[in-house]
Scaffold this motif. Structure first.
Motif, PDB file in Angstrom:
ATOM      1  N   LEU A   7     -12.693  19.231  -6.960  1.00  0.00           N
ATOM      2  CA  LEU A   7     -12.855  20.272  -7.507  1.00  0.00           C
ATOM      3  C   LEU A   7     -14.073  20.554  -8.413  1.00  0.00           C
ATOM      4  CD1 LEU A   7     -11.362  22.703  -8.888  1.00  0.00           C
ATOM      5  CD2 LEU A   7     -10.311  21.386 -10.790  1.00  0.00           C
ATOM      6  N   VAL A  27      -9.590  30.612 -14.533  1.00  0.00           N
ATOM      7  CA  VAL A  27      -8.815  30.231 -13.389  1.00  0.00           C
ATOM      8  C   VAL A  27      -8.001  31.583 -13.221  1.00  0.00           C
ATOM      9  CG1 VAL A  27      -8.372  27.915 -13.960  1.00  0.00           C
ATOM     10  CG2 VAL A  27      -6.949  29.386 -14.933  1.00  0.00           C
ATOM     11  N   LEU A  45      -8.006  19.603 -16.942  1.00  0.00           N
ATOM     12  CA  LEU A  45      -7.818  19.215 -15.905  1.00  0.00           C
ATOM     13  C   LEU A  45      -7.410  17.455 -15.708  1.00  0.00           C
ATOM     14  CD1 LEU A  45     -11.333  20.413 -14.375  1.00  0.00           C
ATOM     15  CD2 LEU A  45      -9.251  21.215 -13.984  1.00  0.00           C
ATOM     16  N   GLN A  51      -2.727  18.905 -12.989  1.00  0.00           N
ATOM     17  CA  GLN A  51      -3.016  18.357 -11.817  1.00  0.00           C
ATOM     18  C   GLN A  51      -2.126  18.693 -10.723  1.00  0.00           C
ATOM     19  OE1 GLN A  51      -3.960  14.110 -12.036  1.00  0.00           O
ATOM     20  NE2 GLN A  51      -5.754  14.570 -13.381  1.00  0.00           N
ATOM     21  N   LEU A  54      -2.985  21.989  -9.627  1.00  0.00           N
ATOM     22  CA  LEU A  54      -4.175  22.018  -8.712  1.00  0.00           C
ATOM     23  C   LEU A  54      -3.905  21.670  -7.449  1.00  0.00           C
ATOM     24  CD1 LEU A  54      -6.704  20.168 -11.148  1.00  0.00           C
ATOM     25  CD2 LEU A  54      -6.611  22.397 -10.751  1.00  0.00           C
ATOM     26  N   GLU A  58      -4.796  23.609  -3.877  1.00  0.00           N
ATOM     27  CA  GLU A  58      -5.332  22.991  -3.013  1.00  0.00           C
ATOM     28  C   GLU A  58      -4.604  23.242  -1.614  1.00  0.00           C
ATOM     29  OE1 GLU A  58      -7.207  18.628  -1.166  1.00  0.00           O
ATOM     30  OE2 GLU A  58      -5.802  18.894  -2.753  1.00  0.00           O
ATOM     31  N   LEU A  70     -10.964  29.429 -10.084  1.00  0.00           N
ATOM     32  CA  LEU A  70      -9.959  28.577  -9.302  1.00  0.00           C
ATOM     33  C   LEU A  70      -8.858  29.400  -9.310  1.00  0.00           C
ATOM     34  CD1 LEU A  70      -8.861  25.805  -8.412  1.00  0.00           C
ATOM     35  CD2 LEU A  70      -8.341  25.486 -10.619  1.00  0.00           C
ATOM     36  N   ILE A  72      -4.851  29.763  -8.900  1.00  0.00           N
ATOM     37  CA  ILE A  72      -3.388  28.938  -9.016  1.00  0.00           C
ATOM     38  C   ILE A  72      -2.335  29.758  -8.756  1.00  0.00           C
ATOM     39  CG2 ILE A  72      -1.949  27.246 -10.290  1.00  0.00           C
ATOM     40  CD1 ILE A  72      -4.703  26.680 -11.957  1.00  0.00           C
TER      41      ILE A  72
END
Length: 89
Positions: A7, A27, A45, A51, A54, A58, A70, A72
């Motif tokens: 990240l 974000v 983070l 996490q 995250l 991903e 980012l 989410i």
């Protein structure tokens, strides 16, 4: 920690925005086309619950986030609840 390293590499290649203070990141949150932008401290983070978000990001998007921050894939309510909890901790 591998997710955080990936990240960080991804975020370091993004354009820096004057709207994001040092030590924070942008974000985009949402499960639909409409996403809401939040600016959160980088310290989030390290939190295991963050996490997990995250990891979901991903799985869905990889590390390419065309919105400039980012993305989410979670509900805004869940994200607000999580960040409220992190702010109190």
């Amino acid at each position: 920690m591998a997710i955080l390293q990936k990240l960080r590499r991804s975020l370091s290649s993004e354009r820096r925005s004057a709207e994001v203070p040092k030590g924070h990141l942008a974000v985009y949150i949402g499960e639909t086309r409409e996403k809401k932008r939040f600016v959160v401290p980088m310290s989030y983070l390290k939190d295991p619950m963050f996490q997990e978000l995250l990891s979901q990001a991903e799985e869905e998007f990889g590390f390419y986030h065309p919105m400039g921050g980012l993305t989410i894939p979670c509900s805004e309510n869940l994200f607000v609840d999580l960040t409220s909890h992190l702010r109190k901790a």
